[in-house]
Write an enzyme that holds these catalytic residues in place. Structure first.
Site, PDB file in Angstrom:
ATOM      1  N   ASP A  77      37.431  37.785  24.124  1.00 44.70           N
ATOM      2  CA  ASP A  77      37.318  38.984  24.948  1.00 44.70           C
ATOM      3  C   ASP A  77      38.344  39.000  26.072  1.00 44.70           C
ATOM      4  OD1 ASP A  77      35.288  39.843  23.352  1.00 44.70           O
ATOM      5  OD2 ASP A  77      33.682  39.538  24.808  1.00 44.70           O
ATOM      6  N   GLY A  78      38.669  37.821  26.623  1.00 47.44           N
ATOM      7  CA  GLY A  78      39.671  37.753  27.680  1.00 47.44           C
ATOM      8  C   GLY A  78      41.034  38.228  27.198  1.00 47.44           C
ATOM      9  N   ASP A 180      28.336  36.810  48.612  1.00 42.87           N
ATOM     10  CA  ASP A 180      29.575  36.174  48.164  1.00 42.87           C
ATOM     11  C   ASP A 180      30.506  37.180  47.508  1.00 42.87           C
ATOM     12  OD1 ASP A 180      28.634  33.789  49.096  1.00 42.87           O
ATOM     13  OD2 ASP A 180      28.400  32.828  47.135  1.00 42.87           O
ATOM     14  N   THR A 191      27.713  43.143  30.127  1.00 45.60           N
ATOM     15  CA  THR A 191      27.349  41.868  29.489  1.00 45.60           C
ATOM     16  C   THR A 191      28.279  40.736  29.927  1.00 45.60           C
ATOM     17  OG1 THR A 191      28.651  42.568  27.569  1.00 45.60           O
ATOM     18  CG2 THR A 191      26.274  42.887  27.455  1.00 45.60           C
ATOM     19  N   SER A 194      28.600  40.628  35.572  1.00 46.69           N
ATOM     20  CA  SER A 194      27.407  41.234  36.150  1.00 46.69           C
ATOM     21  C   SER A 194      26.133  40.630  35.577  1.00 46.69           C
ATOM     22  CB  SER A 194      27.418  42.747  35.910  1.00 46.69           C
ATOM     23  OG  SER A 194      26.209  43.339  36.320  1.00 46.69           O
ATOM     24  N   SER A 196      25.619  37.676  34.407  1.00 46.66           N
ATOM     25  CA  SER A 196      25.374  36.325  34.914  1.00 46.66           C
ATOM     26  C   SER A 196      24.867  36.334  36.352  1.00 46.66           C
ATOM     27  CB  SER A 196      26.657  35.487  34.819  1.00 46.66           C
ATOM     28  OG  SER A 196      27.642  35.959  35.721  1.00 46.66           O
TER      29      SER A 196
END
Length: 294
Positions: A77-78, A180, A191, A194, A196
């Site tokens: 995906d990256g 943070d 998915t 966000s 996580s």
């Protein structure tokens, strides 16, 4: 075998030395169809130097100076997000061959390459429009591509104390996040980072934007879902006088006091999907819902 004059722009992950079989399969299949293949110069150099496959007879391109009917992303995906940052407003559909791990976006496995291109040439596929988030500032320009397919993250720098993010929606004050960071994501990106941080999963092509705090100081802060017509304005204060902005993972440093304006981009990113692909089946498989992992 039909011989349509398709042109493909090929992008890839330059860190995967053990994936030559999948790359060779893609190039061989496209050669059989008589396609024109252009290879991203960085990826071309990687393939040549690693001696994975002979690509010396292929054309190359650099930056965003290419035209094609389809873009192929070879990686996870990256890699597909990086491909999207190069496609930009060209509206070239992206086909993601998964050579990574999770693969929500790059969802074509290496053993599906041949049947996928066969379907492509038979016009047996669909193209999904995925919303992008556009980012602009009132101060320092953001380097590189200013749109996100997944998310825009406003984050504290290094180990500095938490930052303050004043958020307004359509000119109306919402709240000041003491956290943070803050993640502003598309349904596609729900998915990713966000999720996580406790954000909900949003079905792609739902017309919303999601805001999720990163380690908020107050337990009362919860994710919020906004219509994608919303104009989001964020002003950041930080003890270190700087903060980070990451657009699909491409991060840069901005000075304290910079105001960020986020909104839906005027054009979508297009993803190629095989007919018969079902989102909820993919979600269930990738999230391992119902799997006994004991």
């Amino acid at each position: 075998m039909p011989q349509q004059p398709f042109r493909f722009a090929l992008f890839g992950n330059v860190y995967q030395h053990a994936k030559s079989a999948a790359i060779r399969q893609v190039l061989t299949t496209l050669q059989e169809y008589g396609a024109t293949v252009l290879i991203d110069e960085e990826y071309y150099d990687f393939l040549c130097c690693s001696e994975m496959i002979d690509v010396r007879n292929y054309q190359t391109f650099n930056g965003c100076s290419f035209e094609a009917d389809f873009a192929i992303s070879m990686g996870g995906d990256g890699t597909l997000l990086k491909t999207a940052s190069r496609v930009r407003e060209k509206q070239i559909p992206i086909l993601g061959v998964n050579m990574g791990r999770l693969g929500f976006l790059a969802d074509i496995s290496a053993d599906q390459v041949e049947e996928t291109f066969d379907a492509l040439y038979r016009n047996d596929y669909s193209v999904e429009d995925r919303a992008l988030i556009h980012v602009e500032t009132n101060g320092e320009p953001i380097e590189g591509y200013e749109c996100a397919l997944n998310d825009v993250a406003i984050l504290k720098k290094d180990s500095a104390s938490m930052i303050s993010i004043r958020a307004s929606i359509n000119g109306d004050y919402l709240t000041t996040y003491q956290a943070d960071g803050l993640i502003v994501s598309t349904p596609t990106g729900s998915t990713a980072y966000s999720l996580s941080n406790g954000g909900p999963i949003i079905v792609p092509r739902t017309g919303v934007i999601l805001m999720t705090a990163v380690a908020p100081h107050s337990l009362n802060i919860r994710p919020i879902v906004l219509p994608d017509t919303a104009q989001i304005e964020l002003t950041v204060s930080s003890r270190s006088h700087t903060f980070l902005v990451a657009i699909d993972g491409r991060s840069g440093k901005l000075p304290e006091g910079t105001t960020l304006r986020l909104s839906r981009a005027p054009y979508p990113m297009k993803l190629v999907k095989r007919n018969g692909t079902r989102y909820f089946s993919t979600l269930r498989e990738k999230m391992m819902w119902g799997a006994d992992i004991r």
